[in-house]
Motif scaffolding. Sequence first.
Motif, PDB file in Angstrom:
ATOM      1  N   VAL A   1       0.859  -1.284   0.083  1.00 36.32           N
ATOM      2  CA  VAL A   1       0.141  -0.083  -0.056  1.00 36.32           C
ATOM      3  C   VAL A   1       0.922   1.252  -0.027  1.00 36.32           C
ATOM      4  N   GLY A   2       2.098   1.210   0.590  1.00 35.30           N
ATOM      5  CA  GLY A   2       2.764   2.462   0.503  1.00 35.30           C
ATOM      6  C   GLY A   2       4.156   2.358  -0.569  1.00 35.30           C
ATOM      7  N   GLN A   3       3.754   1.434  -1.657  1.00 36.27           N
ATOM      8  CA  GLN A   3       4.757   1.406  -2.671  1.00 36.27           C
ATOM      9  C   GLN A   3       5.095   2.983  -3.457  1.00 36.27           C
ATOM     10  N   ALA A   4       3.875   3.542  -3.922  1.00 35.91           N
ATOM     11  CA  ALA A   4       4.020   4.806  -4.453  1.00 35.91           C
ATOM     12  C   ALA A   4       4.577   5.749  -3.572  1.00 35.91           C
ATOM     13  N   GLY A   5       3.771   5.693  -2.361  1.00 34.97           N
ATOM     14  CA  GLY A   5       4.422   6.683  -1.624  1.00 34.97           C
ATOM     15  C   GLY A   5       6.052   6.708  -1.326  1.00 34.97           C
ATOM     16  N   MET A   6       6.445   5.418  -1.161  1.00 33.88           N
ATOM     17  CA  MET A   6       7.870   5.027  -1.045  1.00 33.88           C
ATOM     18  C   MET A   6       8.940   5.693  -2.076  1.00 33.88           C
ATOM     19  N   TYR A   7       8.387   5.505  -3.242  1.00 29.70           N
ATOM     20  CA  TYR A   7       9.100   5.988  -4.394  1.00 29.70           C
ATOM     21  C   TYR A   7       9.020   7.623  -4.525  1.00 29.70           C
ATOM     22  N   GLN A   8       7.871   8.224  -4.130  1.00 27.75           N
ATOM     23  CA  GLN A   8       7.726   9.766  -4.280  1.00 27.75           C
ATOM     24  C   GLN A   8       8.583  10.269  -3.075  1.00 27.75           C
ATOM     25  N   VAL A   9       8.734   9.711  -1.845  1.00 24.41           N
ATOM     26  CA  VAL A   9       9.673  10.245  -0.965  1.00 24.41           C
ATOM     27  C   VAL A   9      11.235  10.214  -1.348  1.00 24.41           C
ATOM     28  N   ALA A  10      11.377   9.179  -1.784  1.00 24.21           N
ATOM     29  CA  ALA A  10      12.841   8.700  -1.946  1.00 24.21           C
ATOM     30  C   ALA A  10      13.400   9.677  -3.184  1.00 24.21           C
ATOM     31  N   ALA A  11      12.363   9.771  -4.156  1.00 28.27           N
ATOM     32  CA  ALA A  11      12.972  10.750  -5.489  1.00 28.27           C
ATOM     33  C   ALA A  11      12.924  12.216  -4.959  1.00 28.27           C
ATOM     34  N   THR A  12      11.891  12.750  -3.964  1.00 26.54           N
ATOM     35  CA  THR A  12      11.918  13.729  -3.540  1.00 26.54           C
ATOM     36  C   THR A  12      13.315  14.107  -2.702  1.00 26.54           C
ATOM     37  N   ILE A  13      13.494  13.423  -1.922  1.00 23.55           N
ATOM     38  CA  ILE A  13      14.958  13.332  -1.168  1.00 23.55           C
ATOM     39  C   ILE A  13      16.154  13.667  -1.990  1.00 23.55           C
ATOM     40  N   LEU A  14      16.295  12.589  -2.938  1.00 22.14           N
ATOM     41  CA  LEU A  14      17.241  12.778  -4.033  1.00 22.14           C
ATOM     42  C   LEU A  14      17.295  14.258  -4.487  1.00 22.14           C
ATOM     43  N   ALA A  15      16.229  14.331  -5.164  1.00 17.45           N
ATOM     44  CA  ALA A  15      16.129  15.868  -5.814  1.00 17.45           C
ATOM     45  C   ALA A  15      16.291  16.980  -5.058  1.00 17.45           C
ATOM     46  N   SER A  16      16.163  16.967  -3.675  1.00 16.78           N
ATOM     47  CA  SER A  16      16.331  18.104  -2.623  1.00 16.78           C
ATOM     48  C   SER A  16      17.760  18.143  -2.494  1.00 16.78           C
ATOM     49  N   ARG A  17      18.571  16.888  -2.807  1.00 20.77           N
ATOM     50  CA  ARG A  17      20.028  16.722  -2.570  1.00 20.77           C
ATOM     51  C   ARG A  17      20.662  17.120  -3.954  1.00 20.77           C
ATOM     52  N   GLY A  18      20.166  17.456  -4.737  1.00 17.82           N
ATOM     53  CA  GLY A  18      20.819  18.005  -6.262  1.00 17.82           C
ATOM     54  C   GLY A  18      20.972  16.552  -7.206  1.00 17.82           C
ATOM     55  N   LYS A  19      20.475  15.362  -6.468  1.00 14.75           N
ATOM     56  CA  LYS A  19      20.719  14.124  -7.440  1.00 14.75           C
ATOM     57  C   LYS A  19      19.413  14.027  -8.421  1.00 14.75           C
ATOM     58  N   LEU A  20      19.512  14.657  -9.444  1.00  8.47           N
ATOM     59  CA  LEU A  20      18.285  14.929 -10.292  1.00  8.47           C
ATOM     60  C   LEU A  20      18.268  13.523 -11.152  1.00  8.47           C
TER      61      LEU A  20
ATOM     62  N   LEU B   1      16.237  22.402   6.832  1.00 12.84           N
ATOM     63  CA  LEU B   1      16.868  21.748   5.665  1.00 12.84           C
ATOM     64  C   LEU B   1      18.371  21.343   5.735  1.00 12.84           C
ATOM     65  N   GLY B   2      19.135  21.911   6.741  1.00  9.37           N
ATOM     66  CA  GLY B   2      20.486  21.523   6.882  1.00  9.37           C
ATOM     67  C   GLY B   2      20.658  20.107   7.571  1.00  9.37           C
ATOM     68  N   GLY B   3      19.476  19.876   8.651  1.00  6.51           N
ATOM     69  CA  GLY B   3      19.639  18.882   9.158  1.00  6.51           C
ATOM     70  C   GLY B   3      19.215  17.511   8.286  1.00  6.51           C
ATOM     71  N   LEU B   4      18.492  17.872   7.110  1.00  9.56           N
ATOM     72  CA  LEU B   4      18.138  16.902   6.269  1.00  9.56           C
ATOM     73  C   LEU B   4      19.247  16.581   5.080  1.00  9.56           C
ATOM     74  N   ASP B   5      20.269  17.401   5.092  1.00  8.99           N
ATOM     75  CA  ASP B   5      21.152  17.578   3.949  1.00  8.99           C
ATOM     76  C   ASP B   5      20.653  17.723   2.730  1.00  8.99           C
ATOM     77  N   ALA B   6      19.761  18.637   2.748  1.00  7.94           N
ATOM     78  CA  ALA B   6      18.994  19.003   1.294  1.00  7.94           C
ATOM     79  C   ALA B   6      19.659  20.022   0.879  1.00  7.94           C
ATOM     80  N   LEU B   7      20.883  19.767   0.048  1.00  7.41           N
ATOM     81  CA  LEU B   7      21.682  20.790  -0.572  1.00  7.41           C
ATOM     82  C   LEU B   7      21.053  21.649  -1.299  1.00  7.41           C
ATOM     83  N   MET B   8      20.289  21.025  -2.396  1.00  9.25           N
ATOM     84  CA  MET B   8      19.359  21.764  -3.548  1.00  9.25           C
ATOM     85  C   MET B   8      18.595  22.841  -2.642  1.00  9.25           C
ATOM     86  N   SER B   9      17.830  22.321  -1.936  1.00  7.95           N
ATOM     87  CA  SER B   9      16.663  23.174  -1.326  1.00  7.95           C
ATOM     88  C   SER B   9      17.410  24.165  -0.484  1.00  7.95           C
ATOM     89  N   ARG B  10      18.308  23.931   0.071  1.00  9.13           N
ATOM     90  CA  ARG B  10      19.226  25.084   0.804  1.00  9.13           C
ATOM     91  C   ARG B  10      19.798  26.270  -0.103  1.00  9.13           C
TER      92      ARG B  10
END
Length: 873
Positions: free
Chosen positions: A607-626, A782-791
């Motif tokens: 049931v959480g499969q799509a949500g998992m892909y969504q958050v994982a891709a969001t984390i990567l994008a927020s870190r610049g790993k587009l 955002l610093g605590g999340l290491d979200a480089l791109m968002s920062r």
Amino acid sequence: MPRPSGHTPEGEAGDFRDLVVDIVDKLRMPGRPLVVLSGPAGAELSRALSEMRSCAEEQGLTTVNLPFSENTPLFHLADRIPSFEDRRNTPTLLVVEEIQRVAAAAVGGLEGLVRQLAATGTRSLCTVALPLPSAVEPAMVAMLARLRRDGLAEHVRLRPLPPRRLDALVTGAIGAKPAPELAALLWRATRGWPATVTAALRIMREHDLVRFVDRHAFLGPVDGAPHLPDSDALVLPIRRMGRDVWAAAKAAAVFGPLGDAAPRLVGDALGVPESEARRLLAGLEAAGVLRFRRAQRTWSFRPPLLGFALRWVLGPYERHRMAQVAVSAVWAGEAPEPDARYLADLLMSAGRMAPADRAKDTLLAIAGRRSFIDTDRAVRWLRAAADLSSDTQERAQILLTQARLCLARGTPLLALESSQALLLSLAGQLTPGQLLEVYFVHLTALHEAGETAVLERIADEGWLPGPGGQPHRSGFRLLALVLLNRWRQARDLLAADDLDPAFTSLRALVRLWFGEPAEFENSAAALAAGAGDPRQRPQQACWYAGALLTLGELGRAEQLLAETGLAAEHLRLPGRVLVAAERGRFDEALELARKSIATGPPFGSDVGQAGMYQVAATILASRGKLARARELLAAGRAGRPALGHLLAVPEALIEVALGRTAQARAVLREALDQAEDDGLVVHTDVLWTALADLAVRTGCQEEVPQCLREVELVAKQMGTGRAELNRLALLALVDKDPKAAEAGIDLARRRGQPMELASLLERLVRYGVADPALLAEAYDLLGGLDALMSRAWLRNTMRCNGISIPGRQATVAENERLLAVLVAEGLGNKQIATALQASEKSVEGRLSRLFARTGYHCRVELATAMLSGQFTG
């Protein structure tokens, strides 16, 4: 041979490069004409020598190989020395391989030859394969000691890489960072020897045992042991030692763990006296292949991978027969009681050649104890136990347990095989409740294995491959429609049919996705109060908690788990990903997501499969790993998850980062259209909010009021905190209402999800409805999340609002790391400039400074260093 003195360089990225360079440097030093290189016989020494020749030639040394074997008289080599004297103006490296082959009586002559070569100024490299033959060892060690005393020789011994260097070795070989479980397995099998690691990786890739996700490598689900040909490069050297030695090596691979009993059992298996078996084992010891560990009283191979490979080349009869011999010896008390896993593997291999009832009971006991530790093997042990059972009712129970375990482990084909056997042959041995469970397993396994044709027939006709009344058929037709993402038809079926109570959870979940949460809420409350079958409550609670996590309702999900005596660790991996992400543990969330994708089925139904892909891709994008985020989204869509429209939000974020706002808008619109066609309400508030935010970015705010109206409808229907948060943010924007903004901030703080709060604070300030001072809090989150791109983006907003940015040096380092990430993602200068919201000229200057400071010469070198972890910024 004595241990080398001083520093022994370590290998680099799958080779002995540092060691090789060090040796060549020694050979170029005056007064050091000879280096003796020792190491294990076979691939490792050959690999080091090959690299030595290449390195020597790169540095201007001409390498000359002198043929040598135990049949080569030393004077034949000595006669060739004058030819080297003629070449004194051309630096030459004389290579003589495996001098341990010399007869003991000829060691003195070999020493004289070395001294004669030293007098000519010729540089020499001799290799010695270990272990040394006992007959030649004393004389050889004494010779080397004398040469070292006189400053004529230096001994260097090959060493395996330490565990901490294994990641770099594997990453260099396969272009992906190994997961901890894979790295640990490789270390146990290879002990860090580079050539052996390469062989292990080759076998794993040839047999599809390793899976790649987000540039990380994982050990995937294992359906069974590999089957190697006896011509495989790993075992071929042993096969060439002769038929008898080859047979003894294979037997030793099976009987080795039985220690002192092994020689007799090897003899029994080969049909030779024990004395002959001991002679053959001694030959393998002398060759450096096998050793007897006196402390553990067991025989083992150097390296352990060789023992595995020898078992993998066994033919069916050899495997059954040797396993039978071993089991008989253990149960007769003629061999020590072995490790439980080893015994279970023997029983599985022996099949009906061992006493069936005792073997079955032992397999069940071991599988029961170790099913959560050795899941892959437990699945096979259970199947073997089922095959040994003569009681049909017991066999049905074992197969049901095994099918459940297969589904949980991500091996749907094995689950399908067992559930099909239950439905077609053993359905009469199951209770009605068990039969329902088998059907659930069977349909889920069909979906996870990609067997859509059967699911289509069930969905269209209500057909089932076994017994069951009409109420059950309607329920499983609903399940098939949901698994196939045919939501409109599922809704029509719900309206037309009164489903069996067994499908209450499924019906409640489907209605929740349609924006009708009442039944789900009532069912969840009853579950928390202790209603329902106690045996089904844990699974149902995890299912409901997964649905709540998909909605962003972290607090409610954790409360439900606690009320039913569970914790986040009881969730399947997609649910655990959502917990970690929503709590702000981004590194953990990514690690769990990669593991879930790598070890799970190709078409997940969680049931959480799509949500998992969504958050994982969001984390990567927020870190610049587009690029990596985009690859993950493509993998998610290929798996056809339920609620696939959730993946549009991170995809739109990537498009915005690359300056393609029109494409971002098209992605969001397409997802909304698809959700509307399907009749789905869940998470459409997120899509409408993203569309509104994009409208603000592009100056098209006339679209925002419609977005607000749609979000208000969703918030009213779903009643979730995330939908309410989105409603308040858009209300504050449209009405310029600071109170709505304050209410949204208060709600976000109470929800305790760092990324959600940081994003909300940034948006509200950008909308002009909140105090710009709040940007500092968002920046810290955002610093605590290491979200480089968002920062990086937030720094621009802070400058525009006159908010000081803390830590100049830290900011410079962070900018450099983000730049390296974007380079590693394969972005060109223009794309990097867009992503950083900077000029292309500025990017060129920053890149030049980065390369100058780090010493990397090109983008490929920097990307490789980033992947292997050698450069982290």
